[in-house]
Motif scaffolding. Structure first.
Motif, PDB file in Angstrom:
ATOM      1  N   GLY A  95       0.813  -1.222   0.000  1.00 14.46           N
ATOM      2  CA  GLY A  95       0.000   0.000   0.000  1.00 14.46           C
ATOM      3  C   GLY A  95       0.840   1.263   0.000  1.00 14.46           C
ATOM      4  O   GLY A  95       0.558   2.214  -0.734  1.00 14.46           O
ATOM      5  N   VAL A  96       1.897   1.268   0.807  1.00 10.62           N
ATOM      6  CA  VAL A  96       2.779   2.439   0.863  1.00 10.62           C
ATOM      7  C   VAL A  96       3.502   2.618  -0.475  1.00 10.62           C
ATOM      8  O   VAL A  96       3.604   3.736  -0.996  1.00 10.62           O
ATOM      9  N   ALA A  97       3.984   1.513  -1.044  1.00 12.01           N
ATOM     10  CA  ALA A  97       4.687   1.600  -2.329  1.00 12.01           C
ATOM     11  C   ALA A  97       3.752   2.091  -3.430  1.00 12.01           C
ATOM     12  O   ALA A  97       4.137   2.920  -4.258  1.00 12.01           O
ATOM     13  N   LEU A  98       2.525   1.601  -3.453  1.00 14.93           N
ATOM     14  CA  LEU A  98       1.563   2.022  -4.469  1.00 14.93           C
ATOM     15  C   LEU A  98       1.210   3.497  -4.307  1.00 14.93           C
ATOM     16  O   LEU A  98       1.146   4.249  -5.287  1.00 14.93           O
ATOM     17  N   THR A  99       1.004   3.929  -3.067  1.00 15.82           N
ATOM     18  CA  THR A  99       0.694   5.335  -2.806  1.00 15.82           C
ATOM     19  C   THR A  99       1.846   6.240  -3.231  1.00 15.82           C
ATOM     20  O   THR A  99       1.633   7.290  -3.851  1.00 15.82           O
ATOM     21  N   ALA A 100       3.076   5.833  -2.930  1.00 15.20           N
ATOM     22  CA  ALA A 100       4.244   6.639  -3.309  1.00 15.20           C
ATOM     23  C   ALA A 100       4.381   6.716  -4.827  1.00 15.20           C
ATOM     24  O   ALA A 100       4.692   7.781  -5.379  1.00 15.20           O
ATOM     25  N   THR A 101       4.134   5.606  -5.508  1.00 17.83           N
ATOM     26  CA  THR A 101       4.225   5.595  -6.968  1.00 17.83           C
ATOM     27  C   THR A 101       3.195   6.531  -7.588  1.00 17.83           C
ATOM     28  O   THR A 101       3.511   7.314  -8.492  1.00 17.83           O
ATOM     29  N   ILE A 102       1.973   6.466  -7.103  1.00 13.71           N
ATOM     30  CA  ILE A 102       0.908   7.334  -7.625  1.00 13.71           C
ATOM     31  C   ILE A 102       1.231   8.799  -7.332  1.00 13.71           C
ATOM     32  O   ILE A 102       1.058   9.670  -8.195  1.00 13.71           O
ATOM     33  N   ALA A 103       1.734   9.089  -6.133  1.00 12.58           N
ATOM     34  CA  ALA A 103       2.064  10.473  -5.766  1.00 12.58           C
ATOM     35  C   ALA A 103       3.181  11.019  -6.651  1.00 12.58           C
ATOM     36  O   ALA A 103       3.116  12.164  -7.110  1.00 12.58           O
ATOM     37  N   LEU A 104       4.215  10.210  -6.886  1.00  5.31           N
ATOM     38  CA  LEU A 104       5.312  10.665  -7.747  1.00  5.31           C
ATOM     39  C   LEU A 104       4.842  10.891  -9.174  1.00  5.31           C
ATOM     40  O   LEU A 104       5.232  11.864  -9.823  1.00  5.31           O
ATOM     41  N   PHE A 105       3.981  10.013  -9.681  1.00  2.00           N
ATOM     42  CA  PHE A 105       3.450  10.192 -11.032  1.00  2.00           C
ATOM     43  C   PHE A 105       2.634  11.474 -11.117  1.00  2.00           C
ATOM     44  O   PHE A 105       2.776  12.263 -12.049  1.00  2.00           O
ATOM     45  N   TYR A 106       1.770  11.700 -10.130  1.00  2.00           N
ATOM     46  CA  TYR A 106       0.922  12.888 -10.133  1.00  2.00           C
ATOM     47  C   TYR A 106       1.775  14.153 -10.044  1.00  2.00           C
ATOM     48  O   TYR A 106       1.523  15.129 -10.750  1.00  2.00           O
ATOM     49  N   CYS A 107       2.794  14.144  -9.179  1.00  2.00           N
ATOM     50  CA  CYS A 107       3.688  15.308  -9.073  1.00  2.00           C
ATOM     51  C   CYS A 107       4.420  15.547 -10.393  1.00  2.00           C
ATOM     52  O   CYS A 107       4.624  16.694 -10.793  1.00  2.00           O
ATOM     53  N   GLY A 108       4.812  14.479 -11.073  1.00  2.00           N
ATOM     54  CA  GLY A 108       5.476  14.613 -12.363  1.00  2.00           C
ATOM     55  C   GLY A 108       4.569  15.241 -13.405  1.00  2.00           C
ATOM     56  O   GLY A 108       4.989  16.096 -14.183  1.00  2.00           O
ATOM     57  N   VAL A 109       3.299  14.824 -13.419  1.00  2.00           N
ATOM     58  CA  VAL A 109       2.335  15.384 -14.367  1.00  2.00           C
ATOM     59  C   VAL A 109       2.103  16.859 -14.079  1.00  2.00           C
ATOM     60  O   VAL A 109       2.085  17.694 -14.993  1.00  2.00           O
ATOM     61  N   VAL A 110       1.929  17.199 -12.808  1.00  2.00           N
ATOM     62  CA  VAL A 110       1.698  18.601 -12.429  1.00  2.00           C
ATOM     63  C   VAL A 110       2.931  19.443 -12.768  1.00  2.00           C
ATOM     64  O   VAL A 110       2.812  20.554 -13.285  1.00  2.00           O
ATOM     65  N   HIS A 111       4.126  18.910 -12.514  1.00  2.00           N
ATOM     66  CA  HIS A 111       5.356  19.648 -12.819  1.00  2.00           C
ATOM     67  C   HIS A 111       5.489  19.878 -14.321  1.00  2.00           C
ATOM     68  O   HIS A 111       5.862  20.970 -14.758  1.00  2.00           O
ATOM     69  N   ALA A 112       5.195  18.864 -15.117  1.00  2.00           N
ATOM     70  CA  ALA A 112       5.291  19.010 -16.570  1.00  2.00           C
ATOM     71  C   ALA A 112       4.316  20.072 -17.073  1.00  2.00           C
ATOM     72  O   ALA A 112       4.654  20.876 -17.950  1.00  2.00           O
ATOM     73  N   GLU A 113       3.125  20.098 -16.517  1.00  2.00           N
ATOM     74  CA  GLU A 113       2.137  21.101 -16.926  1.00  2.00           C
ATOM     75  C   GLU A 113       2.592  22.499 -16.505  1.00  2.00           C
ATOM     76  O   GLU A 113       2.448  23.466 -17.261  1.00  2.00           O
ATOM     77  N   ALA A 114       3.167  22.614 -15.311  1.00  2.00           N
ATOM     78  CA  ALA A 114       3.659  23.915 -14.843  1.00  2.00           C
ATOM     79  C   ALA A 114       4.800  24.408 -15.728  1.00  2.00           C
ATOM     80  O   ALA A 114       4.857  25.592 -16.081  1.00  2.00           O
ATOM     81  N   VAL A 115       5.709  23.523 -16.107  1.00  2.00           N
ATOM     82  CA  VAL A 115       6.807  23.906 -16.996  1.00  2.00           C
ATOM     83  C   VAL A 115       6.264  24.352 -18.346  1.00  2.00           C
ATOM     84  O   VAL A 115       6.731  25.338 -18.922  1.00  2.00           O
ATOM     85  N   ARG A 116       5.256  23.650 -18.865  1.00  2.00           N
ATOM     86  CA  ARG A 116       4.656  24.037 -20.145  1.00  2.00           C
ATOM     87  C   ARG A 116       4.039  25.430 -20.053  1.00  2.00           C
ATOM     88  O   ARG A 116       4.211  26.261 -20.952  1.00  2.00           O
ATOM     89  N   ILE A 117       3.340  25.710 -18.960  1.00  2.00           N
ATOM     90  CA  ILE A 117       2.698  27.013 -18.791  1.00  2.00           C
ATOM     91  C   ILE A 117       3.751  28.119 -18.690  1.00  2.00           C
ATOM     92  O   ILE A 117       3.638  29.173 -19.333  1.00  2.00           O
ATOM     93  N   VAL A 118       4.795  27.879 -17.892  1.00  2.00           N
ATOM     94  CA  VAL A 118       5.851  28.887 -17.740  1.00  2.00           C
ATOM     95  C   VAL A 118       6.564  29.114 -19.067  1.00  2.00           C
ATOM     96  O   VAL A 118       6.829  30.260 -19.456  1.00  2.00           O
TER      97      VAL A 118
END
Length: 60
Positions: A15-38
């Motif tokens: 459960g912890v590993a799955l949660t960490a994987t999902i969180a890292l993926f979501y942060c990566g998606v948000v970061h990529a979108e922020a970089v695109r906007i900037v």
């Protein structure tokens, strides 16, 4: 009793590993979108270049 404890431990670790994987993926998606906007906003501003910059167009 030992089997139950081991199953709970394995479930917790998975459960912890799955949660960490999902969180890292979501942060990566948000970061990529922020970089695109900037990049979109900064592309309209003429910024001086410090030197030659390698781009994909200059490589090919």
């Amino acid at each position: 009793m030992l089997t139950i404890i081991l199953l709970l431990l394995v479930g917790f670790i998975v459960g912890v590993a799955l949660t960490a994987t999902i969180a890292l993926f979501y942060c990566g998606v948000v970061h990529a979108e922020a970089v695109r906007i900037v990049d979109t906003h900064l592309s309209g501003i003429a910024m001086p270049k410090a030197g030659p910059v390698m781009t994909m167009q200059s490589v090919g």
